[in-house]
Motif scaffolding. Structure first.
Motif, PDB file in Angstrom:
ATOM      1  N   PRO A   1       0.824  -1.210   0.000  1.00  0.00           N
ATOM      2  CA  PRO A   1       0.000   0.000   0.000  1.00  0.00           C
ATOM      3  C   PRO A   1       0.859   1.261   0.000  1.00  0.00           C
ATOM      4  N   PRO A   2       0.418   2.334  -0.612  1.00  0.00           N
ATOM      5  CA  PRO A   2      -0.856   2.447  -1.338  1.00  0.00           C
ATOM      6  C   PRO A   2      -0.740   2.101  -2.821  1.00  0.00           C
ATOM      7  N   TRP A   3       0.434   1.603  -3.247  1.00  0.00           N
ATOM      8  CA  TRP A   3       0.677   1.416  -4.685  1.00  0.00           C
ATOM      9  C   TRP A   3       0.025   0.167  -5.241  1.00  0.00           C
ATOM     10  N   GLN A   4       0.005  -0.918  -4.478  1.00  0.00           N
ATOM     11  CA  GLN A   4      -0.704  -2.129  -4.889  1.00  0.00           C
ATOM     12  C   GLN A   4      -1.273  -2.779  -3.638  1.00  0.00           C
ATOM     13  N   ILE A   5      -2.520  -3.223  -3.733  1.00  0.00           N
ATOM     14  CA  ILE A   5      -3.255  -3.666  -2.552  1.00  0.00           C
ATOM     15  C   ILE A   5      -3.479  -5.178  -2.564  1.00  0.00           C
ATOM     16  N   GLY A   6      -3.253  -5.806  -1.402  1.00  0.00           N
ATOM     17  CA  GLY A   6      -3.575  -7.208  -1.204  1.00  0.00           C
ATOM     18  C   GLY A   6      -2.483  -8.174  -1.613  1.00  0.00           C
ATOM     19  N   ASN A   7      -2.544  -9.373  -1.025  1.00  0.00           N
ATOM     20  CA  ASN A   7      -1.619 -10.457  -1.361  1.00  0.00           C
ATOM     21  C   ASN A   7      -2.306 -11.479  -2.255  1.00  0.00           C
ATOM     22  N   GLY A   8      -1.524 -12.145  -3.092  1.00  0.00           N
ATOM     23  CA  GLY A   8      -2.073 -13.190  -3.948  1.00  0.00           C
ATOM     24  C   GLY A   8      -2.312 -12.719  -5.366  1.00  0.00           C
ATOM     25  N   ASP A   9      -2.884 -13.606  -6.187  1.00  0.00           N
ATOM     26  CA  ASP A   9      -3.033 -13.305  -7.613  1.00  0.00           C
ATOM     27  C   ASP A   9      -4.309 -12.534  -7.944  1.00  0.00           C
TER      28      ASP A   9
ATOM     29  N   ASP B   1       5.189   2.879   6.836  1.00  0.00           N
ATOM     30  CA  ASP B   1       4.401   3.685   7.776  1.00  0.00           C
ATOM     31  C   ASP B   1       2.946   3.222   7.816  1.00  0.00           C
ATOM     32  N   TYR B   2       2.430   2.818   6.650  1.00  0.00           N
ATOM     33  CA  TYR B   2       1.058   2.309   6.573  1.00  0.00           C
ATOM     34  C   TYR B   2       0.902   1.062   7.446  1.00  0.00           C
ATOM     35  N   PHE B   3       1.849   0.117   7.327  1.00  0.00           N
ATOM     36  CA  PHE B   3       1.740  -1.137   8.076  1.00  0.00           C
ATOM     37  C   PHE B   3       2.011  -0.943   9.572  1.00  0.00           C
ATOM     38  N   ILE B   4       2.882  -0.014   9.914  1.00  0.00           N
ATOM     39  CA  ILE B   4       3.110   0.279  11.338  1.00  0.00           C
ATOM     40  C   ILE B   4       1.804   0.734  11.982  1.00  0.00           C
ATOM     41  N   LYS B   5       1.075   1.572  11.262  1.00  0.00           N
ATOM     42  CA  LYS B   5      -0.213   2.057  11.762  1.00  0.00           C
ATOM     43  C   LYS B   5      -1.252   0.939  11.771  1.00  0.00           C
ATOM     44  N   LYS B   6      -1.308   0.162  10.692  1.00  0.00           N
ATOM     45  CA  LYS B   6      -2.297  -0.908  10.569  1.00  0.00           C
ATOM     46  C   LYS B   6      -2.101  -1.985  11.631  1.00  0.00           C
ATOM     47  N   LEU B   7      -0.843  -2.365  11.869  1.00  0.00           N
ATOM     48  CA  LEU B   7      -0.528  -3.440  12.812  1.00  0.00           C
ATOM     49  C   LEU B   7      -0.340  -2.935  14.245  1.00  0.00           C
TER      50      LEU B   7
ATOM     51  N   TYR C   1      22.202  -8.363   4.550  1.00  0.00           N
ATOM     52  CA  TYR C   1      20.748  -8.252   4.467  1.00  0.00           C
ATOM     53  C   TYR C   1      20.097  -9.623   4.396  1.00  0.00           C
ATOM     54  N   GLU C   2      18.822  -9.639   4.734  1.00  0.00           N
ATOM     55  CA  GLU C   2      18.012 -10.862   4.711  1.00  0.00           C
ATOM     56  C   GLU C   2      16.710 -10.539   3.991  1.00  0.00           C
ATOM     57  N   GLU C   3      16.401 -11.288   2.940  1.00  0.00           N
ATOM     58  CA  GLU C   3      15.210 -11.002   2.139  1.00  0.00           C
ATOM     59  C   GLU C   3      13.963 -11.694   2.691  1.00  0.00           C
ATOM     60  N   SER C   4      12.839 -11.003   2.597  1.00  0.00           N
ATOM     61  CA  SER C   4      11.544 -11.552   3.000  1.00  0.00           C
ATOM     62  C   SER C   4      10.503 -11.166   1.963  1.00  0.00           C
ATOM     63  N   LYS C   5       9.361 -11.824   2.004  1.00  0.00           N
ATOM     64  CA  LYS C   5       8.293 -11.515   1.063  1.00  0.00           C
ATOM     65  C   LYS C   5       7.272 -10.595   1.715  1.00  0.00           C
ATOM     66  N   GLY C   6       7.363  -9.316   1.415  1.00  0.00           N
ATOM     67  CA  GLY C   6       6.350  -8.380   1.872  1.00  0.00           C
ATOM     68  C   GLY C   6       6.741  -7.574   3.096  1.00  0.00           C
ATOM     69  N   THR C   7       6.274  -6.334   3.128  1.00  0.00           N
ATOM     70  CA  THR C   7       6.590  -5.414   4.216  1.00  0.00           C
ATOM     71  C   THR C   7       5.992  -5.864   5.541  1.00  0.00           C
ATOM     72  N   GLU C   8       4.809  -6.440   5.501  1.00  0.00           N
ATOM     73  CA  GLU C   8       4.168  -6.904   6.736  1.00  0.00           C
ATOM     74  C   GLU C   8       5.014  -7.978   7.411  1.00  0.00           C
ATOM     75  N   VAL C   9       5.565  -8.891   6.618  1.00  0.00           N
ATOM     76  CA  VAL C   9       6.434  -9.945   7.156  1.00  0.00           C
ATOM     77  C   VAL C   9       7.684  -9.337   7.776  1.00  0.00           C
ATOM     78  N   LEU C  10       8.274  -8.354   7.088  1.00  0.00           N
ATOM     79  CA  LEU C  10       9.472  -7.684   7.595  1.00  0.00           C
ATOM     80  C   LEU C  10       9.226  -7.061   8.964  1.00  0.00           C
ATOM     81  N   LEU C  11       8.123  -6.348   9.086  1.00  0.00           N
ATOM     82  CA  LEU C  11       7.837  -5.642  10.333  1.00  0.00           C
ATOM     83  C   LEU C  11       7.537  -6.603  11.481  1.00  0.00           C
ATOM     84  N   LYS C  12       6.905  -7.713  11.175  1.00  0.00           N
ATOM     85  CA  LYS C  12       6.648  -8.711  12.216  1.00  0.00           C
ATOM     86  C   LYS C  12       7.958  -9.335  12.696  1.00  0.00           C
TER      87      LYS C  12
END
Length: 261
Positions: free
Chosen positions: A39-47, A198-204, A169-180
């Motif tokens: 977010p806000p550039w592309q929303i949601g996980n999956g196809d 910043d979006y995910f910090i607020k959301k989580l 560095y260590e790679e992960s899939k997605g910002t939400e995973v990184l922050l967790k």
């Protein structure tokens, strides 16, 4: 007699030109983008293409609509995007920053020999983040007091910056995973696009995570076209890139509030 001749000519012209107009209106453009939530550039996980889909799709869709282009969107894992672009399975992919090696897969909008900043889809700022109790510092050149690898999204161009700075560095899939991971101390810091992090910090509701100033880098992001598409439809690509530049700021201003909650 003269009127009859004109009528016949008009009818003939209609039959000749109508298919041309129809083709122009029915031109289809196949674009793909990563399947991770950014977010806000592309929303949601999956196809699945979500609604709302994200600012990048808002911008591209508006520009395409203005040119009577129908866009068919698809989503794949980030590490597959460039492979299917190279194989010409899609006409283009988005949104990506410029790297020399990416020219192997497709074309970026250019102004003579330089990247055309005016025809970007977005500009993003990257920053480091840490937990409040961490003594990690960043002075714009060196990351200090970091005892673990920095978390970063898989395939992101900012990895090149980490390599140049010789930061593990260590790679992960997605910002939400990184922050967790950061919140649970599995990594000591991470780097990401500020607006998304910043979006995910607020959301989580991650009150223990803070941004490290100053910002690391600012990058422009683009729609990339395949080599085949440029060879066959360069004029359409150029027009769409230009139209993106015209509508970008208007679409962001109009739609940004949709993604702020």
């Amino acid at each position: 007699m003269f009127i009859k001749v004109l009528s016949r000519i008009s009818i003939i012209l209609i039959f000749i030109l109508f298919p041309l107009f129809s083709i122009a209106k029915e031109f289809e453009l196949k674009l793909c983008y990563p399947d991770n939530d950014a977010p806000p550039w592309q929303i949601g996980n999956g196809d699945h293409v979500f609604n709302p889909a994200g600012l990048s799709l808002d911008i591209i869709s508006k520009a395409a609509s203005n040119l009577n282009i129908k866009v068919i969107y698809s989503r794949v894992p980030t590490n597959r995007v460039f492979n299917i672009l190279k194989k010409n399975e899609v006409d283009g992919a988005f949104i990506f920053s410029f790297l020399e090696e990416r020219l192997e897969y497709g074309y970026f909008p250019m102004n003579k020999k330089d990247l055309d900043h005016e025809r970007r889809v977005a500009t993003m700022i990257y920053s480091f983040y840490k937990r409040k109790d961490s003594n990690i510092t960043w002075d714009g050149k060196k990351l200090s007091n970091s005892d673990k690898a920095v978390g970063v999204n898989r395939g992101y161009a900012v990895i090149d910056v980490l390599k140049k700075l010789q930061i593990p560095y260590e790679e992960s899939k997605g910002t939400e995973v990184l922050l967790k991971k950061l919140d649970s101390s599995r990594i000591s810091s991470c780097i990401g696009q500020s607006i998304t992090v910043d979006y995910f910090i607020k959301k989580l509701k991650l009150k223990n995570i803070v941004k490290i100033n100053p910002d690391v880098i600012s990058k422009d992001y683009f729609l990339i076209f395949s080599h085949k598409f440029i060879n066959e439809h360069k004029n359409i690509a150029e027009k769409l890139w230009t139209e993106i530049g015209k509508v970008r700021d208007i679409e962001i201003q109009k739609n940004i509030s949709t993604y702020e909650n």
